[in-house]
Design a protein around this motif. Structure first.
Motif, short mmCIF file in Angstrom:
data_model
loop_
_atom_site.label_atom_id
_atom_site.label_comp_id
_atom_site.label_asym_id
_atom_site.label_seq_id
_atom_site.Cartn_x
_atom_site.Cartn_y
_atom_site.Cartn_z
N UNK A 242 3.97 -13.66 -21.59
CA UNK A 242 5.06 -13.02 -22.32
C UNK A 242 4.58 -12.38 -23.61
N UNK A 243 3.38 -12.75 -24.08
CA UNK A 243 2.87 -12.11 -25.30
C UNK A 243 1.60 -11.29 -25.05
N UNK A 244 0.87 -11.56 -23.97
CA UNK A 244 -0.30 -10.74 -23.64
C UNK A 244 -0.74 -11.05 -22.22
N UNK A 245 -1.52 -10.14 -21.65
CA UNK A 245 -2.07 -10.38 -20.32
C UNK A 245 -3.27 -11.32 -20.44
N UNK A 246 -3.71 -11.86 -19.30
CA UNK A 246 -4.86 -12.76 -19.33
C UNK A 246 -6.13 -12.00 -19.71
N UNK A 247 -6.24 -10.74 -19.30
CA UNK A 247 -7.39 -9.92 -19.69
C UNK A 247 -7.45 -9.76 -21.22
N UNK A 248 -6.31 -9.49 -21.82
CA UNK A 248 -6.27 -9.36 -23.28
C UNK A 248 -6.67 -10.66 -23.95
N UNK A 249 -6.17 -11.77 -23.39
CA UNK A 249 -6.49 -13.09 -23.95
C UNK A 249 -8.00 -13.36 -23.87
N UNK A 250 -8.62 -13.02 -22.76
CA UNK A 250 -10.06 -13.23 -22.61
C UNK A 250 -10.82 -12.36 -23.61
N UNK A 251 -10.39 -11.12 -23.79
CA UNK A 251 -11.04 -10.23 -24.76
C UNK A 251 -10.99 -10.84 -26.16
N UNK A 252 -9.80 -11.30 -26.57
CA UNK A 252 -9.67 -11.93 -27.89
C UNK A 252 -10.57 -13.16 -28.00
N UNK B 58 -20.17 -17.60 -21.87
CA UNK B 58 -20.92 -16.96 -20.80
C UNK B 58 -20.91 -17.79 -19.52
N UNK B 59 -20.98 -19.11 -19.66
CA UNK B 59 -20.99 -19.99 -18.48
C UNK B 59 -19.60 -20.48 -18.08
N UNK B 60 -18.57 -19.98 -18.74
CA UNK B 60 -17.20 -20.38 -18.40
C UNK B 60 -16.72 -19.57 -17.20
N UNK B 61 -16.38 -20.24 -16.11
CA UNK B 61 -16.03 -19.55 -14.86
C UNK B 61 -14.82 -18.65 -15.01
N UNK B 62 -13.76 -19.13 -15.72
CA UNK B 62 -12.55 -18.33 -15.87
C UNK B 62 -12.83 -17.05 -16.65
N UNK C 75 -13.29 -6.37 -17.37
CA UNK C 75 -13.67 -6.20 -18.78
C UNK C 75 -15.18 -5.97 -18.91
N UNK C 76 -15.71 -4.92 -18.27
CA UNK C 76 -17.16 -4.69 -18.33
C UNK C 76 -17.68 -4.42 -19.74
N UNK C 77 -16.86 -3.76 -20.58
CA UNK C 77 -17.29 -3.48 -21.95
C UNK C 77 -17.43 -4.77 -22.76
N UNK C 78 -16.49 -5.70 -22.54
CA UNK C 78 -16.55 -6.98 -23.25
C UNK C 78 -17.70 -7.82 -22.74
N UNK C 79 -17.98 -7.73 -21.45
CA UNK C 79 -19.12 -8.46 -20.89
C UNK C 79 -20.42 -7.96 -21.50
N UNK C 80 -20.57 -6.65 -21.61
CA UNK C 80 -21.79 -6.11 -22.22
C UNK C 80 -21.92 -6.56 -23.66
N UNK C 81 -20.80 -6.61 -24.36
CA UNK C 81 -20.81 -7.01 -25.77
C UNK C 81 -21.38 -8.42 -25.95
#
Length: 385
Positions: free
Chosen positions: A207-217, A236-240, A249-255
């Protein structure tokens, strides 16, 4: 993650995000205005539309105002009639539900004052603990919608007090995300990452953000707060987290991976994307300069840790920048006591200076002791008066 577990998007924070982007970058107005108006019309958001027109200097569409006003009036009349009927004929549970239905509608259309007034009335009624928390969560989301930090903070305190009395598992996890977002907005990144990592595997707050947004943050907060070994184990080793980084989120992964793997050229490229995102983000826009500076210091510290001395050319090549740029960067951070090294311009090298940890701790103890004594002296003068 199962988005179906999230609460209704009331109020819809997406429209507040789009409005913020226009405020930050007026050039986006042309292609975002239609999206904003579409969301406003879908939820009959007359109060929010009028406020948006005032803040963005839009001319009000008289036809749209009339249409939304009629919808608001008709729906509120229905809800008020239902409240009257339940108060006359039904029990407390039905009365409470009728009031909540009206409160949700006022929250949905963005009528902040009327909504908060009604929620205060509802909280004064006899409610179960979970129902009280639901009302408080509405108030928190309304505060985030309008970026009313005082409203958010007061209701977070209420929510934490209620949860301590026995909130259920779902509401406890939801509160972690709400509180983490507020800490992030206030640049308390250390507290934010602790809460976000706790909620990664249990996230349902769509209700406040998507899971992708949450992972980015979560990744952004981890990069500026956690040591390298914990970034590896907790991010990095967290499966979720890895699942979302690989899928969307390829850009966040590269970061995150480029810094951990010491691929500094790719890391610097990723920083441009991070900065662009943060400038237009409602929660992080105030901190983007601070954040980018801190992660650059982390990267420079990481490369310097491996050497007693290293050439400026080597560092410049590693980050794919010029020697004058890296010289200026390092000099600035060295002068601010953020990097333990010195530059030998004649030889074109950077010499690292290993700090004496015991001496540093001693100096910190003396400094903190002086600070404590000053406070005690000030307090004693007040007591004597």
């Amino acid at each position: 993650m199962a988005g179906e577990q999230g609460l209704p998007k009331i109020p819809n924070l997406q429209v507040a995000e789009l409005k913020f982007r226009v405020q930050q970058n007026p050039q986006e107005l042309e292609h975002l205005k239609a999206d904003i108006l579409k969301l406003i019309e879908e939820d009959d958001m007359l109060p929010f539309y009028q406020l948006t027109c005032k803040e963005l200097n839009w001319k009000e569409d008289a036809t749209l105002v009339e249409k939304l006003e009629a919808k608001n009036k008709a729906e509120l009349e229905i809800l008020d009639k239902k409240i009257s009927d339940t108060e006359a004929n039904l029990g407390e549970s039905d009365i409470r539900d009728a009031y909540m239905a009206k409160g949700e509608y006022l929250c949905k259309i963005g009528d902040k004052d009327a909504c908060l007034s009604l929620f205060r009335t509802i909280l004064d009624k006899s409610l179960a603990l979970g129902q009280k928390l639901d009302v408080v969560f509405y108030c928190i989301r309304l505060g985030l919608f309008y970026m009313d930090t005082d409203l958010v903070e007061r209701n977070l305190d209420k929510a934490k007090g209620l949860v301590e009395k026995g909130g259920d598992w779902d509401r406890r996890n939801r509160l972690k995300v709400y509180e983490g977002v507020f800490h992030m907005y206030n640049r308390n990144f250390e507290s934010a990452i602790d809460l976000f990592l706790d909620a990664v595997s249990t996230f349902t707050s769509t209700e406040i953000m998507s899971y992708d947004e949450f992972v980015r943050y979560t990744v952004y907060m981890a990069m500026v707060t956690l040591p390298r070994v914990e970034i590896k184990s907790k991010v990095i080793d967290n499966d979720e987290i890895q699942q979302r980084l690989n899928c969307s989120l390829p850009d966040t992964k590269q970061y995150v991976t480029s810094l951990y793997e010491s691929d500094y050229a790719s890391f610097f490229e990723s920083l441009f994307d991070v900065e662009s995102f943060m400038k237009l983000d409602r929660y992080l826009y105030k901190h983007y300069r601070y954040y980018i500076k801190e992660v650059r210091i982390i990267a420079y510290s990481q490369i310097l840790q491996s050497y007693r001395s290293v050439t400026l050319q080597y560092i410049a090549d590693a980050f794919n920048v010029s020697v004058p740029f890296i010289d200026k960067e390092l000099a600035r951070f060295i002068a601010a006591n953020r990097l333990p090294c010195k530059i030998n311009k004649v030889r074109g090298i950077v010499e690292t200076t290993r700090p004496d940890s015991k001496n540093y701790q001693y100096q910190q103890l003396i400094k903190q002791g002086d600070h404590l004594l000053n406070k005690i002296q000030k307090l004693s003068r007040v007591i004597n008066l």
